[in-house]
Design a protein around this motif. Structure first.
Motif, PDB file in Angstrom:
ATOM      1  N   UNK A   6      -5.147  -4.864  -9.522  1.00 27.04           N
ATOM      2  CA  UNK A   6      -5.631  -3.983  -8.446  1.00 27.04           C
ATOM      3  C   UNK A   6      -7.028  -4.438  -8.011  1.00 27.04           C
ATOM      4  N   UNK A   7      -7.229  -4.677  -6.711  1.00 28.38           N
ATOM      5  CA  UNK A   7      -8.556  -5.092  -6.245  1.00 28.38           C
ATOM      6  C   UNK A   7      -9.603  -4.024  -6.521  1.00 28.38           C
ATOM      7  N   UNK A   8     -10.853  -4.481  -6.746  1.00 29.11           N
ATOM      8  CA  UNK A   8     -11.943  -3.547  -7.035  1.00 29.11           C
ATOM      9  C   UNK A   8     -13.269  -4.264  -7.011  1.00 29.11           C
ATOM     10  N   UNK A   9     -14.203  -3.792  -7.799  1.00 28.33           N
ATOM     11  CA  UNK A   9     -15.569  -4.323  -7.767  1.00 28.33           C
ATOM     12  C   UNK A   9     -15.734  -5.604  -8.579  1.00 28.33           C
ATOM     13  N   UNK A  10     -14.683  -6.048  -9.248  1.00 30.06           N
ATOM     14  CA  UNK A  10     -14.779  -7.280 -10.031  1.00 30.06           C
ATOM     15  C   UNK A  10     -15.177  -8.468  -9.149  1.00 30.06           C
ATOM     16  N   UNK A  11     -16.103  -9.265  -9.673  1.00 30.40           N
ATOM     17  CA  UNK A  11     -16.563 -10.472  -8.987  1.00 30.40           C
ATOM     18  C   UNK A  11     -15.841 -11.683  -9.559  1.00 30.40           C
ATOM     19  N   UNK A  12     -15.417 -12.585  -8.682  1.00 31.58           N
ATOM     20  CA  UNK A  12     -14.803 -13.826  -9.153  1.00 31.58           C
ATOM     21  C   UNK A  12     -15.892 -14.817  -9.557  1.00 31.58           C
ATOM     22  N   UNK A  13     -15.632 -15.542 -10.629  1.00 33.79           N
ATOM     23  CA  UNK A  13     -16.605 -16.499 -11.165  1.00 33.79           C
ATOM     24  C   UNK A  13     -16.081 -17.925 -11.086  1.00 33.79           C
ATOM     25  N   UNK A  14     -17.011 -18.866 -11.023  1.00 28.72           N
ATOM     26  CA  UNK A  14     -16.666 -20.280 -11.080  1.00 28.72           C
ATOM     27  C   UNK A  14     -15.806 -20.528 -12.323  1.00 28.72           C
TER      28      UNK A  14
ATOM     29  N   UNK B   7       0.843  -1.204   0.000  1.00 32.93           N
ATOM     30  CA  UNK B   7       0.000   0.000   0.000  1.00 32.93           C
ATOM     31  C   UNK B   7       0.877   1.253   0.000  1.00 32.93           C
ATOM     32  N   UNK B   8       0.780   2.021  -1.062  1.00 36.71           N
ATOM     33  CA  UNK B   8       1.574   3.240  -1.170  1.00 36.71           C
ATOM     34  C   UNK B   8       2.939   3.037  -1.806  1.00 36.71           C
ATOM     35  N   UNK B   9       3.343   1.763  -1.970  1.00 35.32           N
ATOM     36  CA  UNK B   9       4.633   1.498  -2.623  1.00 35.32           C
ATOM     37  C   UNK B   9       4.532   1.908  -4.088  1.00 35.32           C
ATOM     38  N   UNK B  10       5.330   2.858  -4.487  1.00 38.78           N
ATOM     39  CA  UNK B  10       5.224   3.434  -5.836  1.00 38.78           C
ATOM     40  C   UNK B  10       3.771   3.808  -6.155  1.00 38.78           C
ATOM     41  N   UNK B  11       3.063   4.281  -5.112  1.00 37.72           N
ATOM     42  CA  UNK B  11       1.661   4.697  -5.213  1.00 37.72           C
ATOM     43  C   UNK B  11       0.692   3.546  -5.509  1.00 37.72           C
ATOM     44  N   UNK B  12       1.107   2.312  -5.255  1.00 35.02           N
ATOM     45  CA  UNK B  12       0.157   1.196  -5.407  1.00 35.02           C
ATOM     46  C   UNK B  12      -1.001   1.421  -4.430  1.00 35.02           C
ATOM     47  N   UNK B  13      -2.265   1.231  -4.891  1.00 31.79           N
ATOM     48  CA  UNK B  13      -3.405   1.684  -4.078  1.00 31.79           C
ATOM     49  C   UNK B  13      -4.042   0.646  -3.152  1.00 31.79           C
ATOM     50  N   UNK B  14      -3.465  -0.520  -2.947  1.00 32.51           N
ATOM     51  CA  UNK B  14      -4.165  -1.558  -2.179  1.00 32.51           C
ATOM     52  C   UNK B  14      -3.193  -2.385  -1.352  1.00 32.51           C
ATOM     53  N   UNK B  15      -3.787  -3.266  -0.523  1.00 32.53           N
ATOM     54  CA  UNK B  15      -3.004  -4.198   0.306  1.00 32.53           C
ATOM     55  C   UNK B  15      -2.555  -5.393  -0.512  1.00 32.53           C
TER      56      UNK B  15
END
Ligand code: MF3
Ligand code: CO
Length: 248
Positions: free
Chosen positions: A79-87, A58-66
């Motif tokens: 990058x994590x977000x609203x995408x849903x994982x599918x079977x 998080x914050x490494x070279x402005x990376x926005x997530x854990x």
């Protein structure tokens, strides 16, 4: 120059790696069809915070997530977000932890529901490449021995090895010397010494080895858009053995 780790440093990295392992196990347990990648990120953030640790990415070279969450043809740095994982998807989960100034780094690729048999074999082979890499990473061996071990197994199984991204030294910082390629390179080939701590992270593609970065500036995908897998451990080179600090 590679600054070696002493006993106190190794204990610090071990503690960091224990938090990382709990975070990665918690995220992994939450991988089911319908979960969003942001929900997985939140789980990792919570476990890390519960231990008074910090998310190293998080914050490494402005990376926005854990977490980095890379689905199917995504290789790394999704990058994590609203995408849903599918079977039928596969998802790579990569996390870095900083605790008391010590860094650890690990990743795995897991199935979402039921996956194709060929893709399952890609996952199993990539994990076995990581085991071979750890086996090759002994005091007195050289960095290239790791790449040779990974590439021999990957190519004999019919897969390709990503060449543009490498493993790395880790412990005092997220990324340190030396670089640890997965594919044999003509650049530096240092000898492995007791006190070195490395993030070893083979990335294997079902198709060709070429990759590219999407317009978000982070997400690395296979150029042929076929699936890719990634497994990573933080390991310590000791006098008489190599310790996998992020082992399950
Ligand atoms: N495990 C990866 C690495 O070692 C991810 C870090 S990239 C980051 O490079 F920017 F997300 F931190
Ligand atoms: Co890494």
């Amino acid at each position: 120059m590679t600054r070696l780790k002493n006993q106190a440093d190794l204990d610090g990295i071990r503690a960091s790696a224990r938090v990382l392992r709990e975070a990665l196990d918690s995220v992994r347990a939450a991988v089911v069809p319908g979960v969003t990648t942001a929900e997985l990120d939140a789980i990792a953030s919570q476990v890390i915070a519960d231990h008074g640790a910090k998310a190293a990415f998080l914050g490494y070279m402005d990376y926005p997530a854990t977490l980095c969450v890379s689905v199917n043809e995504e290789v790394i740095h999704g990058i994590p977000g609203e995408r849903t994982l599918n079977d039928g998807d596969i998802v790579s989960l990569d996390v870095g932890v900083e605790l008391g100034g010590y860094f650890s780094d690990a990743a795995c690729t897991v199935p979402v529901g039921k996956i194709d048999g060929q893709v399952a074999d890609l996952l199993a082979t990539t994990e076995e490449c990581l085991q071979r890499a750890v086996g090759a990473a002994k005091a007195g061996a050289r960095v290239r021995d790791i790449a040779v071990a990974v590439t021999e197994l990957a190519e004999s199984a019919g897969y390709s090895v990503v060449r543009q991204y490498c493993g790395h030294g880790v412990g005092f910082q997220q990324h340190e010397d030396p670089q640890v390629p997965n594919y044999p390179s003509d650049e530096g080939n240092p000898r492995l010494k007791p006190g070195m701590v490395l993030a070893v992270e083979p990335m294997l593609n079902l198709g060709d080895w070429e990759v590219e970065v999407l317009a978000d500036g982070w997400t690395v995908v296979t150029s042929d858009r076929r699936p890719s897998a990634h497994f990573e451990h933080t390991i310590a080179i000791l006098d008489d053995r190599t310790e996998v600090l992020t082992a399950a």
